[in-house]
Design an enzyme around this catalytic site. Structure first.
Site, PDB file in Angstrom:
ATOM      1  N   HIS A   1      -2.731   7.156   2.404  1.00 10.29           N
ATOM      2  CA  HIS A   1      -3.333   5.944   1.866  1.00 10.29           C
ATOM      3  C   HIS A   1      -4.789   5.573   2.654  1.00 10.29           C
ATOM      4  O   HIS A   1      -4.879   5.910   3.793  1.00 10.29           O
ATOM      5  CB  HIS A   1      -2.414   4.579   2.441  1.00 10.29           C
TER       6      HIS A   1
ATOM      7  N   ASN B   1     -10.190   0.111   0.843  1.00 10.31           N
ATOM      8  CA  ASN B   1      -8.973   0.268   0.837  1.00 10.31           C
ATOM      9  C   ASN B   1      -8.439  -0.370  -0.669  1.00 10.31           C
ATOM     10  O   ASN B   1      -8.769  -1.668  -0.781  1.00 10.31           O
ATOM     11  CB  ASN B   1      -8.076  -0.616   1.974  1.00 10.31           C
TER      12      ASN B   1
ATOM     13  N   CYS C   1       0.868  -1.048  -0.003  1.00  6.63           N
ATOM     14  CA  CYS C   1      -0.011   0.154  -0.076  1.00  6.63           C
ATOM     15  C   CYS C   1       0.861   1.178   0.116  1.00  6.63           C
ATOM     16  O   CYS C   1       0.196   2.261  -0.039  1.00  6.63           O
ATOM     17  CB  CYS C   1      -1.004  -0.018   1.298  1.00  6.63           C
TER      18      CYS C   1
END
Ligand code: COA
Length: 330
Positions: free
Chosen positions: A257, A287, A112
């Site tokens: 993020h 996500n 990520c």
């Protein structure tokens, strides 16, 4: 270090939307639980389109936005935790389909944190006059590695691709990257284990302490990753600011993020910053691993939020456990 300039951004989102109520039909969960614990309301799930296809569409959108021909791209950096192939790289697939005949391509896997790491690599390549326009493509199909029987993880992830084209700029660019590798087993998804007549599963299990995570599905110790994230975000942002010699309060917008709204709220409080400085769209997309930061950037720019002279900070954290922030003036 010399700065960067964003020439264009783009995205690709699969059409299929999975709401929290859809998840309550497949696992023991509820809209109330997911919304209050994460901030996520819905996410996109791909319907068979490959990761490279999603990336190609995001790249084309960014080229259009930048008003550049693909032949003007010198380097393609592709980030993903879910590449379609061992080889060729996703960067080569994107290069082929957009027709970037003068480019070279490299895949970057920093989970990520991937976009932030790729941006840092791009900023360094821009110091070499051979590389003028750099395309970063972040394409993620988390649905490929999500265990839809695990309520602790399946509600979190979504599929998306986003792209960003940068060139040299006049402002500053500083980054702070790191990894808490001793906790690598807190968040992972395996590749297929060895499958040959000379090796069995017991042979392989001697070599690491990673639990058997039901094949290639994501394993996550949610609480540990949470604790990591709320420290890693402020550490990375402060680290980048210290290198730049600026105060965190001088940042106009932080593009983090998108994992969990509570993580962002706690990180903001730890930095003494208002949550309003943190750009968020996880309510709609969940996500999406490395695609989340460029997806936010694209949305922020297209809605007219980004103005010349602004100080932006992008920050990521994830598998590895990697973390990183980059601060730059537009
Ligand atoms: N629906 C309902 N209940 C759920 C659930 C769901 N989708 N997922 C977990 N639960 C349950 C657990 O089973 C547990 O039940 P128990 O108390 O009976 O054992 C309870 O909720 C609390 O679980 P816990 O894991 O402590 O919840 P939490 O408040 O820590 O929230 C996460 C879980 C995953 C949302 C949170 O830990 C988190 O966001 N972690 C970081 C994840 C992350 O950012 N990952 C990506 C990094 S790139």
């Amino acid at each position: 270090m010399k700065g960067i300039k964003i020439l264009g951004t783009g995205h690709y989102l699969p059409e299929r939307i999975a709401t929290n109520d859809d998840f309550s039909k497949i696992v023991d969960t509820s809209d109330e639980w997911i919304t209050s614990r994460t901030g996520i309301k819905e996410r996109r799930i791909a319907s068979g389109e490959p990761v490279w296809y999603m990336g190609v569409n995001a790249a084309r959108d960014a080229l259009l936005d930048a008003q550049l021909d693909a032949s003007e791209i010198d380097l393609i950096l592709h980030t993903s935790v879910t590449p379609d192939f061992y080889t060729p790289s996703m960067a080569c697939m994107v290069q082929r389909d957009i027709g970037a005949k003068n480019a070279i391509g490299i895949d970057v896997n920093c989970a990520c944190s991937g976009f932030v790491y790729a941006l840092d690599i791009a900023a360094k390549y821009l110091q070499d006059d051979q590389y003028k326009n750099i395309l970063i493509v972040s394409s993620e199909k988390l649905s490929k590695i999500t265990d839809y029987s695990d309520r602790g993880t399946c509600v979190l992830f979504g599929d998306a691709a986003a792209a960003c084209i940068i060139t040299k700029g006049d402002g500053m660019f500083f980054s702070y990257l790191g990894a808490q590798v001793e906790d690598a087993d807190k968040l992972f998804a395996r590749t297929i284990t060895d499958d040959n007549p000379f090796c069995d599963d017991n042979d392989q299990q001697k070599y690491d302490k990673f639990s058997d995570s039901n094949g290639q599905y994501i394993y996550m110790d949610g609480r540990e990753v949470y604790k990591f994230a709320i420290k890693a975000i402020p550490k990375a942002i402060k680290g980048a600011c210290d290198k730049a010699g600026v105060d965190v309060n001088s940042i106009d917008m932080i593009v983090p993020h998108q994992a969990n709204v509570r993580i962002m709220e706690t990180a903001a409080a730890n930095l003494g910053l208002s949550i309003d400085k943190f750009y968020m769209n996880l309510e709609l997309y969940g996500n999406t691993s490395s695609a989340s930061v460029p997806l936010c950037l694209d949305e922020f720019i297209k809605e007219g939020g980004l103005k010349e002279g602004m100080r932006i900070c992008v920050v990521g954290f994830g598998g590895g456990l990697t973390y990183g922030a980059a601060i730059f003036d537009l």
